[in-house]
Design an enzyme around this catalytic site. Structure first.
Site, short mmCIF file in Angstrom:
data_model
loop_
_atom_site.label_atom_id
_atom_site.label_comp_id
_atom_site.label_asym_id
_atom_site.label_seq_id
_atom_site.Cartn_x
_atom_site.Cartn_y
_atom_site.Cartn_z
N TYR A 67 26.10 14.11 12.75
CA TYR A 67 26.63 15.07 11.80
C TYR A 67 25.58 15.45 10.75
O TYR A 67 25.42 16.61 10.39
CB TYR A 67 27.90 14.54 11.11
CG TYR A 67 28.63 15.63 10.34
CD1 TYR A 67 29.39 16.58 11.01
CD2 TYR A 67 28.53 15.73 8.95
CE1 TYR A 67 30.03 17.61 10.31
CE2 TYR A 67 29.17 16.74 8.25
CZ TYR A 67 29.92 17.68 8.94
OH TYR A 67 30.55 18.69 8.26
N GLU A 68 24.85 14.43 10.29
CA GLU A 68 23.86 14.66 9.24
C GLU A 68 22.72 15.56 9.73
O GLU A 68 22.23 16.41 9.00
CB GLU A 68 23.29 13.33 8.75
CG GLU A 68 24.29 12.49 7.94
CD GLU A 68 25.30 11.74 8.79
OE1 GLU A 68 25.26 11.85 10.04
OE2 GLU A 68 26.14 11.02 8.22
N HIS A 97 0.83 -1.21 0.00
CA HIS A 97 0.00 0.00 0.00
C HIS A 97 0.86 1.25 0.00
O HIS A 97 2.04 1.21 0.31
CB HIS A 97 -0.92 0.02 1.22
CG HIS A 97 -0.21 0.30 2.52
ND1 HIS A 97 0.59 -0.65 3.16
CD2 HIS A 97 -0.16 1.40 3.30
CE1 HIS A 97 1.08 -0.12 4.27
NE2 HIS A 97 0.66 1.12 4.38
O1 LIG Z 1 31.30 7.80 12.82
P1 LIG Z 1 30.46 6.67 13.30
O2 LIG Z 1 30.06 6.79 14.75
O3 LIG Z 1 31.04 5.32 12.99
O4 LIG Z 1 29.12 6.77 12.45
C1 LIG Z 1 27.89 7.33 12.84
O5 LIG Z 1 27.94 8.75 12.86
C2 LIG Z 1 28.21 9.39 11.62
C3 LIG Z 1 28.12 10.88 11.81
O6 LIG Z 1 26.84 11.29 12.21
C4 LIG Z 1 27.27 8.90 10.52
O7 LIG Z 1 27.70 9.39 9.28
C5 LIG Z 1 27.20 7.38 10.45
O8 LIG Z 1 26.21 6.98 9.53
C6 LIG Z 1 26.87 6.83 11.84
O9 LIG Z 1 26.82 5.43 11.83
#
Ligand SMILES: O=P(O)(O)O[C@H]1O[C@H](CO)[C@@H](O)[C@H](O)[C@H]1O
Ligand SMILES: O=P(O)(O)O[C@H]1O[C@H](CO)[C@@H](O)[C@H](O)[C@H]1O
Lengths: 349, 349
Positions: B317-318, B164
């Site tokens: 970070y994102e 759906h």
């Molecule tokens: O750097 P890490 O802790 O391995 O990774 C984590 O944090 C990062 C920054 O937000 C992200 O890009 C990754 O997807 C997440 O798994």
């Protein structure tokens, strides 16, 4: 009871120039979707195989010192390295790229793997804050943006239970920094006062969305919160960067962080997952420019919605159209009123 | 091999006026974080307790007809209802709200719970497309934005395995629509051609990021993709809305969707999770205005990164700085080249 508390409406986020759809009535819908598994709670104080513990050897062969409070090292798998080449100019407008340079650091908060910030002592939390400020000075001397952030809990992509955060410094202003800079700059221009300074004053007066507060700080569920239990941590004084905090403000910050995070943990009686990070005036070349419009603040974005196991999914509608929340920020305050901020109901083990 | 394929860089997203950080080398980092549990694959063709199946009774007491292809009904727990009151004017700039009105509909693709779009026949997929167009006509006659989207898989917050999608119509242009409208409008003004029409032509010529294609359609991993396996589905002709597709274009769309989604399923041999949705020129009052800058398109946002169990976390970070990806779009094409699009390696049960 105001209209807003029972009917759907939009709220404006002045820091991002976007709107959030608030559907106050959606908490009633039944949930038969994904249930998160409980976080592993059997973390040993010292794990000889954990690359973040004192005295252990990391992926690149380096041995960690026998550290006593914080410890900072370069991320062994960095998303940003200092020497990437420039992809070159003369690009088509639909295929534009730019050089990205920077460094990624990891910062351990404490030598023990089985503590988190709210379980640490105030003097130990102050050491974390001092180290943040130190990193801002060091990396901020050249890099325009230094992003301090913590991903806490497996649900937030954290792959190591040891208490730590990350610091990514870049030669560019990231999207969120650019947007927040623009919004704060325009607000000052139009209204004559820094956006978040005015906002903190008004929230302190209204006391409708305050989670915890002290002489120097305020933690609120912002009027425009997107995540169900999102909070915004604000100084009361006009402070542009972490580096400008006085010793007293650092003490106050340690104390309000401990109370805020204790309250989070106590809400569902788990070590509460979140991503958090600091936003302050840009650095590097911007240190020489007027940044009066900026006010330092931290965002906390926790993923949970109803319980330790049921999260808010920011998916189809949210990704393609607009963020949507299922309860109002004021309902969150109401929910949280009975939750203590002063001692841990939830404790590790 | 171009510089871009081995070094981190930024790429510009002209549809959102943002940048993505591309770190081509991050796929090598070890993963010890959360592993998703395999999707439940034992979905019965008909479940007497599933409110989406033909002949069953829903939460509000209504009985579903014994439908043969698509079936549309009002969401029993809608985020948007038609009659919310206006929160009123004279608001402070930091506490702004607006009325939100609309409807939320659910659309079943097929009477059976154990099929998905790629497992359906072309005539049945065409019926889905025709029904989408029909809903765009109905709801779009008054509402400025009608968001058709599908959350597929528990990982994407989908709580019902029956095939759906959802259709949320609103009295406002959501953030993403406003942004995309602005970017396409400015592109046309500056460059004299609709952004996505020019983009489709260039991708068709370059053949560097094309996943599947036919006479009328193109599916690419866009140059600015954020999610590892994100794709963009584009008509070759200038088409502003789903309602404007010819019968031949609908056939071509059914065929390319089946191939794209088969390829997704075959990549990790699972029923591939994603959120997808359609963006086209706004409707309602906008039907009378010139919308030449708009080109119809669909976005597919799948959460996976390395395998059926390891997702990309868009976290600290994102959320706080900028979206980051761990491989280039061209690496994705390279990875996908050996994956068949024509028959299902992965099959339900
Ligand atoms: O750097 P890490 O802790 O391995 O990774 C984590 O944090 C990062 C920054 O937000 C992200 O890009 C990754 O997807 C997440 O798994
Ligand atoms: O409406 P559903 O399928 O119950 O809910 C799902 O999709 C919605 C629209 O993207 C989201 O707001 C919800 O968080 C998600 O769980």
């Amino acid at each position: 009871l105001r209209l807003e508390s029972c009917h759907q409406h939009l709220r404006y986020n002045p820091l991002r120039d976007t709107w959030v759809l608030v559907s106050a009535h959606r908490m009633k819908r039944p949930w038969s979707g994904q249930v998160e598994k409980e976080e592993e709670d059997q973390v040993p104080q010292h794990d000889p195989n954990n690359p973040l513990c004192p005295g252990n050897t990391r992926a690149n062969g380096e041995v960690n010192p026998d550290y006593n409070n914080t410890f900072v090292f370069e991320n062994d798998f960095p998303a940003l390295q200092p020497n990437a080449p420039d992809p070159g100019y003369n690009q088509h407008p639909l295929f534009q790229s730019k050089a990205a340079r920077g460094v990624c650091k990891v910062m351990c908060f404490h030598p023990w793997s089985d503590v988190t910030l709210p379980l640490m002592t105030l003097p130990d939390i102050i050491k974390v804050i001092d180290k943040w400020a130190e990193l801002m000075v060091d990396l901020g001397s050249t890099y325009p943006w230094v992003q301090i952030f913590e991903n806490k809990g497996a649900m937030m992509g954290c792959s190591n239970p040891h208490p730590h955060c990350q610091v990514w410094a870049s030669n560019f202003l990231p999207n969120e920094a650019t947007l927040s800079d623009r919004c704060q700059r325009e607000y000052l221009k139009t209204h004559g006062e820094p956006l978040l300074l005015q906002y903190a004053k008004m929230e302190a007066e209204r006391q409708e969305r305050v989670v915890v507060q002290n002489a120097d700080w305020l933690a609120v569920v912002p009027y425009w919160a997107t995540w169900p239990f999102q909070t915004l941590l604000l100084p009361r004084r006009h402070v542009q960067r972490l580096t400008n905090l006085t010793a007293q403000e650092r003490e106050g910050l340690a104390s309000i962080m401990k109370r805020l995070l204790t309250k989070y943990d106590n809400l569902f009686q788990i070590s509460f997952p979140y991503s958090m990070g600091w936003h302050g005036a840009p650095t590097g070349p911007y240190l020489k420019e007027d940044q009066f419009h900026w006010q330092l603040h931290a965002h906390y974005y926790p993923p949970l919605l109803r319980s330790a196991g049921v999260r808010k999914f920011m998916v189809g509608y949210e990704m393609l159209a607009q963020e949507q929340r299922d309860l109002t920020p004021e309902q969150v305050i109401h929910l949280g009123n009975s939750i203590t901020a002063t001692y841990a109901i939830y404790k590790h083990r």
